[in-house]
Design a protein around this motif. Sequence first.
Motif, PDB file in Angstrom:
ATOM      1  N   ILE A  18       0.842  -1.202   0.000  1.00 33.89           N
ATOM      2  CA  ILE A  18       0.000   0.000   0.000  1.00 33.89           C
ATOM      3  C   ILE A  18       0.875   1.248   0.000  1.00 33.89           C
ATOM      4  CG2 ILE A  18      -1.662   1.340   1.349  1.00 33.89           C
ATOM      5  CD1 ILE A  18      -2.828  -1.410   2.260  1.00 33.89           C
ATOM      6  N   VAL A  19       1.926   1.253   0.814  1.00 28.85           N
ATOM      7  CA  VAL A  19       2.844   2.393   0.845  1.00 28.85           C
ATOM      8  C   VAL A  19       3.481   2.579  -0.532  1.00 28.85           C
ATOM      9  CG1 VAL A  19       5.038   3.230   1.794  1.00 28.85           C
ATOM     10  CG2 VAL A  19       3.300   2.276   3.317  1.00 28.85           C
ATOM     11  N   GLU A  20       3.895   1.485  -1.139  1.00 30.63           N
ATOM     12  CA  GLU A  20       4.504   1.549  -2.468  1.00 30.63           C
ATOM     13  C   GLU A  20       3.516   2.100  -3.496  1.00 30.63           C
ATOM     14  OE1 GLU A  20       6.283  -1.633  -5.718  1.00 30.63           O
ATOM     15  OE2 GLU A  20       6.255  -2.182  -3.604  1.00 30.63           O
ATOM     16  N   MET A  21       2.283   1.608  -3.458  1.00 30.95           N
ATOM     17  CA  MET A  21       1.260   2.071  -4.401  1.00 30.95           C
ATOM     18  C   MET A  21       0.917   3.541  -4.168  1.00 30.95           C
ATOM     19  SD  MET A  21      -1.288  -1.214  -4.503  1.00 30.95           S
ATOM     20  CE  MET A  21      -2.425  -0.569  -5.737  1.00 30.95           C
ATOM     21  N   ALA A  22       0.893   3.965  -2.916  1.00 32.16           N
ATOM     22  CA  ALA A  22       0.565   5.355  -2.607  1.00 32.16           C
ATOM     23  C   ALA A  22       1.649   6.305  -3.110  1.00 32.16           C
ATOM     24  CB  ALA A  22       0.362   5.523  -1.102  1.00 32.16           C
ATOM     25  N   TRP A  59       5.506  13.197   1.243  1.00 27.41           N
ATOM     26  CA  TRP A  59       4.497  12.474   0.470  1.00 27.41           C
ATOM     27  C   TRP A  59       3.188  13.246   0.440  1.00 27.41           C
ATOM     28  CZ3 TRP A  59      -0.220  10.389   2.176  1.00 27.41           C
ATOM     29  CH2 TRP A  59      -0.901   9.647   1.208  1.00 27.41           C
ATOM     30  N   ARG A  60       2.788  13.768   1.578  1.00 23.24           N
ATOM     31  CA  ARG A  60       1.511  14.483   1.677  1.00 23.24           C
ATOM     32  C   ARG A  60       1.515  15.725   0.790  1.00 23.24           C
ATOM     33  NH1 ARG A  60      -3.152  13.964   1.310  1.00 23.24           N
ATOM     34  NH2 ARG A  60      -4.535  15.175   2.582  1.00 23.24           N
ATOM     35  N   GLU A  61       2.612  16.457   0.788  1.00 17.84           N
ATOM     36  CA  GLU A  61       2.746  17.642  -0.065  1.00 17.84           C
ATOM     37  C   GLU A  61       2.694  17.245  -1.531  1.00 17.84           C
ATOM     38  OE1 GLU A  61       6.213  20.872  -0.998  1.00 17.84           O
ATOM     39  OE2 GLU A  61       5.917  20.284   1.095  1.00 17.84           O
ATOM     40  N   ARG A  62       3.328  16.128  -1.857  1.00 20.33           N
ATOM     41  CA  ARG A  62       3.371  15.645  -3.241  1.00 20.33           C
ATOM     42  C   ARG A  62       1.995  15.208  -3.730  1.00 20.33           C
ATOM     43  NH1 ARG A  62       7.308  12.676  -6.474  1.00 20.33           N
ATOM     44  NH2 ARG A  62       6.246  11.039  -7.607  1.00 20.33           N
ATOM     45  N   VAL A  63       1.228  14.557  -2.870  1.00 13.37           N
ATOM     46  CA  VAL A  63      -0.058  13.984  -3.265  1.00 13.37           C
ATOM     47  C   VAL A  63      -1.191  15.013  -3.268  1.00 13.37           C
ATOM     48  CG1 VAL A  63      -1.837  12.340  -2.516  1.00 13.37           C
ATOM     49  CG2 VAL A  63       0.532  11.658  -2.564  1.00 13.37           C
ATOM     50  N   GLN A  64      -1.118  15.974  -2.380  1.00 16.03           N
ATOM     51  CA  GLN A  64      -2.199  16.940  -2.265  1.00 16.03           C
ATOM     52  C   GLN A  64      -2.390  17.700  -3.573  1.00 16.03           C
ATOM     53  OE1 GLN A  64      -1.470  19.145   1.276  1.00 16.03           O
ATOM     54  NE2 GLN A  64      -3.523  18.837   2.020  1.00 16.03           N
ATOM     55  N   GLY A  65      -3.593  17.652  -4.082  1.00 13.54           N
ATOM     56  CA  GLY A  65      -3.914  18.351  -5.316  1.00 13.54           C
ATOM     57  C   GLY A  65      -3.482  17.636  -6.580  1.00 13.54           C
ATOM     58  N   ARG A  66      -2.887  16.457  -6.466  1.00 11.40           N
ATOM     59  CA  ARG A  66      -2.435  15.706  -7.639  1.00 11.40           C
ATOM     60  C   ARG A  66      -3.637  15.021  -8.280  1.00 11.40           C
ATOM     61  NH1 ARG A  66       2.380  13.924  -9.680  1.00 11.40           N
ATOM     62  NH2 ARG A  66       3.476  14.952  -8.016  1.00 11.40           N
ATOM     63  N   MET A  67      -3.935  15.379  -9.505  1.00  7.46           N
ATOM     64  CA  MET A  67      -5.114  14.859 -10.198  1.00  7.46           C
ATOM     65  C   MET A  67      -5.017  13.357 -10.473  1.00  7.46           C
ATOM     66  SD  MET A  67      -7.208  17.230 -10.451  1.00  7.46           S
ATOM     67  CE  MET A  67      -7.537  18.931 -10.749  1.00  7.46           C
ATOM     68  N   THR A  68      -3.822  12.836 -10.712  1.00 10.91           N
ATOM     69  CA  THR A  68      -3.688  11.428 -11.070  1.00 10.91           C
ATOM     70  C   THR A  68      -3.987  10.480  -9.917  1.00 10.91           C
ATOM     71  OG1 THR A  68      -1.321  11.531 -10.628  1.00 10.91           O
ATOM     72  CG2 THR A  68      -2.025  11.838 -12.910  1.00 10.91           C
TER      73      THR A  68
END
Length: 97
Positions: A18-22, A59-68
Amino acid sequence: MNSKEKYKALPDEDKDRIVEMAWEDRTTFDAIEAQFGLKEQEVIELMRREMKPSSWRMWRERVQGRMTKHLAKSAIDDFRHKCSRQRSISHNKVSKR
C-alpha cells in the motif's frame, strides 16, 4: 470495522505494498481501495503510521492536489502504463530488435 482495526488486520506485506502504491503517481486511491478495501483517508492514516514524519510530510505535499491520484479527476485515458514495445496481452513478449 474502523480504520484502526483494518490497519491492525493487514499483514506487513500488504502495508508495504500500500505504501509503495501510494507513492506511485499513476496509482489512484480508487485502485488501492479496490485491492485492499482502504479509503483515501485510511491510506493517509496508514502512511502517517508507517513513515517517518519528514517522509510523510514530503508524500503528503506531493499527493495533495495531484489529479492522477483520483480516478474521477484524472484526465488520463489509459491508467495502465504500457511500454511502447509491448505486444497485446495475449502475446506479452517484448519483440527482439
